[in-house]
Enzyme design. Sequence first.
Site, PDB file in Angstrom:
ATOM      1  N   SER B  18       0.969  -1.068  -0.107  1.00  9.63           N
ATOM      2  CA  SER B  18       0.057  -0.059  -0.019  1.00  9.63           C
ATOM      3  C   SER B  18       1.052   1.147  -0.126  1.00  9.63           C
ATOM      4  O   SER B  18       1.989   1.046  -0.672  1.00  9.63           O
ATOM      5  CB  SER B  18      -1.098  -0.021   1.225  1.00  9.63           C
ATOM      6  OG  SER B  18      -1.896   1.058   1.215  1.00  9.63           O
ATOM      7  N   HIS B  45      -1.973  -0.727  -3.657  1.00  7.89           N
ATOM      8  CA  HIS B  45      -3.115   0.161  -3.539  1.00  7.89           C
ATOM      9  C   HIS B  45      -2.504   1.394  -4.112  1.00  7.89           C
ATOM     10  O   HIS B  45      -1.648   1.819  -3.904  1.00  7.89           O
ATOM     11  CB  HIS B  45      -3.296   0.460  -2.226  1.00  7.89           C
ATOM     12  CG  HIS B  45      -3.857  -0.907  -1.319  1.00  7.89           C
ATOM     13  ND1 HIS B  45      -3.780  -0.989  -0.047  1.00  7.89           N
ATOM     14  CD2 HIS B  45      -4.513  -1.920  -1.966  1.00  7.89           C
ATOM     15  CE1 HIS B  45      -4.345  -2.069   0.254  1.00  7.89           C
ATOM     16  NE2 HIS B  45      -4.631  -2.611  -0.874  1.00  7.89           N
ATOM     17  N   ASP B 138      -5.541  -4.474   4.732  1.00  8.41           N
ATOM     18  CA  ASP B 138      -5.685  -5.614   3.622  1.00  8.41           C
ATOM     19  C   ASP B 138      -4.377  -6.365   3.470  1.00  8.41           C
ATOM     20  O   ASP B 138      -3.326  -5.805   3.729  1.00  8.41           O
ATOM     21  CB  ASP B 138      -6.005  -4.522   2.497  1.00  8.41           C
ATOM     22  CG  ASP B 138      -6.268  -5.395   1.250  1.00  8.41           C
ATOM     23  OD1 ASP B 138      -6.816  -6.639   1.437  1.00  8.41           O
ATOM     24  OD2 ASP B 138      -6.154  -4.991   0.047  1.00  8.41           O
TER      25      ASP B 138
END
Lengths: 270, 195
Positions: B18, B45, B138
Amino acid sequence: MTTNEELEGLLEEIIQYYGYDFTGYSRASLMRRVNAFYVKERCNSFADLRQRVLENQAFFIHFVEEVTVNVTEMFRDPGFYNTLRTEIVPVLATYPFIRIWHAGCSTGEEVYSMAILLKEAGLLHKAILYATDLNQKVLEKAKAGIFPMSQMRQNSENYIKAGGRHEFSSYYTANYNFARFDKALSDKMVFSTHNLVSDSSFNEFQLILCRNVLIYFDKDLQARVLQLFDKSLDSLGFLALGSKESLKFSAIAPYYSQIANKEKIWRKKR
Amino acid sequence: MEKETMTSPEKLIVIGGSSGSLEVLMNLLPLLGKRLPVPVIIVLHRNNQSDNGLVELFASKTKLTVKEADEKDILVPGTVYIAAPDYHLLIEQDKTLSLDASAKVNFSRPSIDVTFSSAADVFGKGLTAILLSGANADGADAMIYVKECGGKLIVQDPDEALVGYMPRQAIEQNDVDMILGVVEIAEWINTEFRD
Ligand SMILES: C[S@@+](CC[C@H](N)C(=O)[O-])C[C@H]1O[C@@H](n2cnc3c(N)ncnc32)[C@H](O)[C@@H]1O
């Protein structure tokens, strides 16, 4: 978690019981959604899920709704709609009567977007938009033309990015948490169930949109559905797909050319 | 069919990251051997506006082939697949890729959890899941599943990561195999997967 064999068995039984054939769907996505459904419906075992799906038609319909992906929004991929507005709508304008097919329209956001484009081009009065999906429930929502107010910000942003120059809120009346879209838009829409796996061609169109449906199908089913679209398109008609979909590997590809700016729109060569 | 099963890869590396991971990947990719006999999937991400050119950017950092993951792509060893923005990336039993635009998971699409679990389904103990820097949980959930399926878990050292939350979550929730810095991750990959 469901095993591959369990899933295959269920798909076969669903064909026998209900005549819906999901065997041409990509398994990874289907499996993920079946597992999510299993958890959400608090099934005790796979046998429990299977029994409820096969013995209760209402539950089966709910199952179909949950295992297919229905996510959509108005003017999804604004660049695509901008191209529709600037490149495709002017061509449609030359026809005395415009027939458009939205295959896999889900809750209808795509169809309302199209109707808005046509209205702004002064063409809606001579157009008819056929909107189909295999799922009866999403069609009912589409037909009602009532959408959550919470989605209007995103929709309106998309509309502006797609080159819309009016006040987006002029297309609906806000009603508590809901936006009720102008009846003048939905008057030109015809909603009907249609299963791309098993149902045949029902008319000829100048534009077919089938966006974000084919990514859930395997190669063979994609090929079959594209043949169906080919049969349903007028000569020089347009076929519009989702941003990750293409005609690349398809048998109909030689008879189509993609429009110059590389949006996912193809035109039938003759 | 016979031939396909013989040539299709038994192993797969999936890297999830991310915020902060872009830089990590820019450092990691050049360190990977240029004849890596395993496919690599990267799920990063990002906000979908600013990511044009990510494939080109990564490609400039490595001799490996880098491409955006397309539906029906066949996983090929030595190729790096970048998950497309706004779609979940899944792996089919026949080791081809598929895309899925269903709801976000952990506020993310693509979601690392989704790709990790799907990869674990197909590759089982042949999967190495690597989680990098990030501010979102996540990836942590699916790591349990990766482990259950026999796969390996590597997490970037949270002290080295720009944003340590994500790897820390993963370490707290799971029995990770290794906690490594970027250079060690590359070394480990190059030793573990040799031609
Ligand atoms: C992700 S939505 C796409 C909505 C819209 N076209 C868009 O791009 O935003 C996919 C739709 O395809 C429908 N669908 C799935 N399989 C179908 C089939 N065999 N025949 C017709 N529609 C199908 C689903 O019910 C769902 O509403």
